[in-house]
Design a protein around this motif. Structure first.
Motif, PDB file in Angstrom:
ATOM      1  N   GLY A 166      26.488  18.114   9.392  1.00  0.00           N
ATOM      2  CA  GLY A 166      25.285  18.214   8.624  1.00  0.00           C
ATOM      3  C   GLY A 166      24.168  17.650   9.340  1.00  0.00           C
ATOM      4  O   GLY A 166      23.037  18.277   9.099  1.00  0.00           O
ATOM      5  N   ARG A 167      24.353  16.842  10.267  1.00  0.00           N
ATOM      6  CA  ARG A 167      23.259  16.351  10.977  1.00  0.00           C
ATOM      7  C   ARG A 167      22.617  17.645  11.934  1.00  0.00           C
ATOM      8  O   ARG A 167      21.426  17.535  12.254  1.00  0.00           O
ATOM      9  N   ALA A 168      23.734  18.335  12.496  1.00  0.00           N
ATOM     10  CA  ALA A 168      23.270  19.557  13.178  1.00  0.00           C
ATOM     11  C   ALA A 168      22.530  20.424  12.293  1.00  0.00           C
ATOM     12  O   ALA A 168      21.500  21.206  12.616  1.00  0.00           O
ATOM     13  N   LYS A 169      22.995  20.865  10.992  1.00  0.00           N
ATOM     14  CA  LYS A 169      22.231  21.608  10.166  1.00  0.00           C
ATOM     15  C   LYS A 169      20.807  21.322  10.101  1.00  0.00           C
ATOM     16  O   LYS A 169      19.883  21.987   9.803  1.00  0.00           O
ATOM     17  N   LEU A 170      20.575  20.079   9.616  1.00  0.00           N
ATOM     18  CA  LEU A 170      19.390  19.549   9.483  1.00  0.00           C
ATOM     19  C   LEU A 170      18.368  19.561  10.585  1.00  0.00           C
ATOM     20  O   LEU A 170      17.391  20.125  10.673  1.00  0.00           O
ATOM     21  N   GLU A 171      18.972  19.126  11.833  1.00  0.00           N
ATOM     22  CA  GLU A 171      18.159  19.534  13.001  1.00  0.00           C
ATOM     23  C   GLU A 171      17.994  21.098  13.152  1.00  0.00           C
ATOM     24  O   GLU A 171      16.588  21.414  13.606  1.00  0.00           O
ATOM     25  N   GLN A 172      18.861  21.906  12.806  1.00  0.00           N
ATOM     26  CA  GLN A 172      18.474  23.256  12.859  1.00  0.00           C
ATOM     27  C   GLN A 172      17.281  23.834  12.107  1.00  0.00           C
ATOM     28  O   GLN A 172      16.304  24.692  12.466  1.00  0.00           O
ATOM     29  N   GLU A 173      17.368  23.155  10.828  1.00  0.00           N
ATOM     30  CA  GLU A 173      16.263  23.387   9.733  1.00  0.00           C
ATOM     31  C   GLU A 173      15.105  22.982  10.507  1.00  0.00           C
ATOM     32  O   GLU A 173      13.876  23.624  10.299  1.00  0.00           O
ATOM     33  N   GLU A 174      14.990  21.830  11.089  1.00  0.00           N
ATOM     34  CA  GLU A 174      13.681  21.519  11.602  1.00  0.00           C
ATOM     35  C   GLU A 174      13.233  22.134  12.831  1.00  0.00           C
ATOM     36  O   GLU A 174      12.137  22.400  12.915  1.00  0.00           O
ATOM     37  N   VAL A 175      14.010  22.754  13.602  1.00  0.00           N
ATOM     38  CA  VAL A 175      13.737  23.664  14.690  1.00  0.00           C
ATOM     39  C   VAL A 175      13.204  24.686  14.169  1.00  0.00           C
ATOM     40  O   VAL A 175      11.996  25.338  14.839  1.00  0.00           O
ATOM     41  N   LEU A 176      13.581  25.299  13.111  1.00  0.00           N
ATOM     42  CA  LEU A 176      12.852  26.475  12.641  1.00  0.00           C
ATOM     43  C   LEU A 176      11.454  26.407  12.141  1.00  0.00           C
ATOM     44  O   LEU A 176      10.488  26.988  12.329  1.00  0.00           O
ATOM     45  N   ARG A 177      11.386  25.154  11.262  1.00  0.00           N
ATOM     46  CA  ARG A 177      10.062  24.683  10.819  1.00  0.00           C
ATOM     47  C   ARG A 177       8.983  24.341  11.857  1.00  0.00           C
ATOM     48  O   ARG A 177       8.060  24.763  11.749  1.00  0.00           O
ATOM     49  N   ALA A 179      25.642  21.145  19.061  1.00  0.00           N
ATOM     50  CA  ALA A 179      24.467  20.878  19.833  1.00  0.00           C
ATOM     51  C   ALA A 179      24.207  22.252  20.477  1.00  0.00           C
ATOM     52  O   ALA A 179      23.125  22.628  20.638  1.00  0.00           O
ATOM     53  N   SER A 180      25.305  22.784  20.844  1.00  0.00           N
ATOM     54  CA  SER A 180      25.068  24.298  21.631  1.00  0.00           C
ATOM     55  C   SER A 180      24.368  25.359  20.600  1.00  0.00           C
ATOM     56  O   SER A 180      23.682  26.036  21.003  1.00  0.00           O
ATOM     57  N   GLU A 181      25.110  25.413  19.466  1.00  0.00           N
ATOM     58  CA  GLU A 181      24.660  26.137  18.493  1.00  0.00           C
ATOM     59  C   GLU A 181      23.172  26.059  18.132  1.00  0.00           C
ATOM     60  O   GLU A 181      22.317  27.064  18.081  1.00  0.00           O
ATOM     61  N   THR A 182      22.856  24.890  17.870  1.00  0.00           N
ATOM     62  CA  THR A 182      21.303  24.383  17.654  1.00  0.00           C
ATOM     63  C   THR A 182      20.375  24.757  18.992  1.00  0.00           C
ATOM     64  O   THR A 182      19.480  25.360  18.847  1.00  0.00           O
ATOM     65  N   ALA A 183      21.054  24.569  20.092  1.00  0.00           N
ATOM     66  CA  ALA A 183      20.326  24.996  21.489  1.00  0.00           C
ATOM     67  C   ALA A 183      20.221  26.644  21.349  1.00  0.00           C
ATOM     68  O   ALA A 183      19.119  27.081  21.841  1.00  0.00           O
ATOM     69  N   SER A 184      21.100  27.355  20.979  1.00  0.00           N
ATOM     70  CA  SER A 184      21.224  28.992  20.817  1.00  0.00           C
ATOM     71  C   SER A 184      20.024  29.273  19.929  1.00  0.00           C
ATOM     72  O   SER A 184      19.276  30.095  20.191  1.00  0.00           O
ATOM     73  N   LEU A 185      19.751  28.705  18.641  1.00  0.00           N
ATOM     74  CA  LEU A 185      18.893  28.797  17.695  1.00  0.00           C
ATOM     75  C   LEU A 185      17.256  28.614  18.379  1.00  0.00           C
ATOM     76  O   LEU A 185      16.609  29.654  18.465  1.00  0.00           O
ATOM     77  N   HIS A 186      17.332  27.492  19.156  1.00  0.00           N
ATOM     78  CA  HIS A 186      16.064  27.126  19.693  1.00  0.00           C
ATOM     79  C   HIS A 186      15.830  27.981  20.652  1.00  0.00           C
ATOM     80  O   HIS A 186      14.623  28.668  20.666  1.00  0.00           O
ATOM     81  N   PHE A 187      16.526  28.407  21.588  1.00  0.00           N
ATOM     82  CA  PHE A 187      16.123  29.320  22.694  1.00  0.00           C
ATOM     83  C   PHE A 187      15.756  30.904  21.976  1.00  0.00           C
ATOM     84  O   PHE A 187      14.986  31.652  22.339  1.00  0.00           O
ATOM     85  N   PHE A 188      16.565  31.447  20.853  1.00  0.00           N
ATOM     86  CA  PHE A 188      16.457  32.616  20.112  1.00  0.00           C
ATOM     87  C   PHE A 188      14.922  32.487  19.683  1.00  0.00           C
ATOM     88  O   PHE A 188      14.080  33.532  19.863  1.00  0.00           O
ATOM     89  N   LEU A 189      14.498  31.483  19.113  1.00  0.00           N
ATOM     90  CA  LEU A 189      13.276  31.474  18.478  1.00  0.00           C
ATOM     91  C   LEU A 189      12.019  31.414  19.538  1.00  0.00           C
ATOM     92  O   LEU A 189      11.098  31.857  19.504  1.00  0.00           O
ATOM     93  N   GLU A 190      12.467  30.622  20.476  1.00  0.00           N
ATOM     94  CA  GLU A 190      11.354  30.651  21.703  1.00  0.00           C
ATOM     95  C   GLU A 190      11.281  32.110  22.339  1.00  0.00           C
ATOM     96  O   GLU A 190      10.234  32.646  22.481  1.00  0.00           O
ATOM     97  N   ARG A 191      12.429  32.681  22.579  1.00  0.00           N
ATOM     98  CA  ARG A 191      12.347  34.170  22.910  1.00  0.00           C
ATOM     99  C   ARG A 191      11.542  35.097  22.122  1.00  0.00           C
ATOM    100  O   ARG A 191      10.584  36.037  22.362  1.00  0.00           O
ATOM    101  N   LEU A 192      11.936  35.056  20.880  1.00  0.00           N
ATOM    102  CA  LEU A 192      11.301  35.557  19.682  1.00  0.00           C
ATOM    103  C   LEU A 192       9.843  35.573  19.554  1.00  0.00           C
ATOM    104  O   LEU A 192       8.886  36.415  19.626  1.00  0.00           O
ATOM    105  N   GLY A 193       9.321  34.133  19.765  1.00  0.00           N
ATOM    106  CA  GLY A 193       8.021  34.026  19.650  1.00  0.00           C
ATOM    107  C   GLY A 193       7.209  34.593  20.671  1.00  0.00           C
ATOM    108  O   GLY A 193       6.150  34.889  20.567  1.00  0.00           O
ATOM    109  N   LEU A 194       7.676  34.380  22.148  1.00  0.00           N
ATOM    110  CA  LEU A 194       7.294  35.054  23.063  1.00  0.00           C
ATOM    111  C   LEU A 194       7.015  36.557  23.043  1.00  0.00           C
ATOM    112  O   LEU A 194       6.100  37.215  23.500  1.00  0.00           O
TER     113      LEU A 194
END
Length: 325
Positions: free
Chosen positions: A142-153, A83-98
């Motif tokens: 596997g569930r975390a990887k799917l969630e990360q894919e959805e975060v990017l989408r 979950a922490s890895e997924t949160a890191s990806l989410h935060f990275f994309l959020e900052r990148l978007g800004l």
């Protein structure tokens, strides 16, 4: 003009191979992202993204590209760590978007995300599995990887100038794999052979896997990202693709490869582990996406295993090879 390219996770097996494949075109942040320190992780990500934005703002570029190859989770990794890895990806994309929302640098971008074919399709009964196979994870990984894919989408949907490539990878292996991770049967067997200790196997010897040499994966991934830019020069294309060697082998067959290399017997101890229920008996993959892609190099298993073993022997002789766990 050129594309500003950033490989996030360049210290890992896949990231290092991707960076070598790209060669001199890679941007490096001045401050490394501190993955090992949760208290500084977000601050270091924000600093790195700001540095990326600054470079884009001061140089003439025809676009940007990010390869997300970060993460050290495996099957059996606790859910909170994933979950922490997924949160890191989410935060990275959020900052990148800004950062990239600045109209001065409204350039076309591409993002690659490394995912896991075995994790995503772990519970599937199809053989072989393709991109058309419905995801059916049976592990937190596997569930975390799917969630990360959805975060990017979700992130990319709001950005019409961005294209994405999700790479669902089979079992990666190669010289330079982190030896402090409970990952990589090939790496584990090699160390056991070098140290002369029995190999402990926690799945049946007829378990089938697809082993993909990391350098081959990097070649195909970078070619895919290049094609992404060619087919959608203004962004808006989103592709999910399976990457595998196309040649499967059993765990018993893999042990036979090591015996062939070492020309001596390898002691094997079979056992059971709780994580076994998350390890399917058979994983076979075929990609039906971009099937017209020209044939690329494919490292045969014997050659790839031999390269891993020689690399570890060199580490052993230098006193830098850790004992197998």
């Amino acid at each position: 003009m050129s594309t500003l390219t950033w490989v996030v996770g360049r210290g890992g097996l896949l990231g290092s191979c991707v960076e070598r494949e790209i060669s001199s075109a890679v941007w490096h942040p001045e401050r490394l992202i501190t993955w090992s320190d949760p208290n500084q992780l977000r601050e270091s990500i924000a600093d790195a993204v700001w540095g990326f934005r600054t470079r884009l703002a001061v140089e003439s570029r025809d676009g940007w590209c990010v390869y997300w190859c970060a993460g050290n989770g495996v099957v059996g990794t606790p859910a909170d760590h994933l979950a922490s890895e997924t949160a890191s990806l989410h935060f990275f994309l959020e900052r990148l978007g800004l950062a990239l929302g600045d109209p001065k640098i409204a350039l076309t971008g591409r993002v690659f995300l490394a995912s896991s074919a075995g994790g995503v399709y772990g519970g599937s009964a199809e053989h072989p599995m393709t991109e058309a196979t419905p995801p059916r994870p049976i592990s937190d990984y596997g569930r975390a990887k799917l969630e990360q894919e959805e975060v990017l989408r979700d992130w990319a949907r709001e950005r019409p100038t961005v294209s994405t490539l999700v790479g669902r990878l089979s079992n990666l292996y190669g010289p330079g794999q982190h030896l402090d991770k409970p990952q990589g049967l090939i790496s584990h067997i090699s160390r056991c052979l070098i140290f002369g200790v029995p190999v402990r196997i926690y799945v049946p010897l007829d378990t089938i896997r697809d082993y993909l040499f990391a350098e081959d994966a990097a070649t195909r991934i970078t070619a895919g990202v290049t094609r992404l830019g060619r087919e959608a020069p203004r962004g808006g294309l989103h592709i999910t693709k399976v990457y595998g060697s196309g040649n499967e082998t059993t765990v018993g067959g893999l042990i036979g490869v090591f015996r062939q290399i070492a020309k001596r017997q390898l002691r094997v101890v079979s056992g059971l582990a709780p994580v076994r229920s998350q390890q399917p008996a058979r994983l076979q993959f075929r990609s039906v996406i971009w099937s017209d892609q020209p044939a690329m190099r494919r490292t045969e298993l014997l050659d790839g295993v031999n390269r891993v073993h020689r690399h570890q022997l060199a580490l052993f002789q230098a006193g830098r090879l850790p004992l197998p766990r």
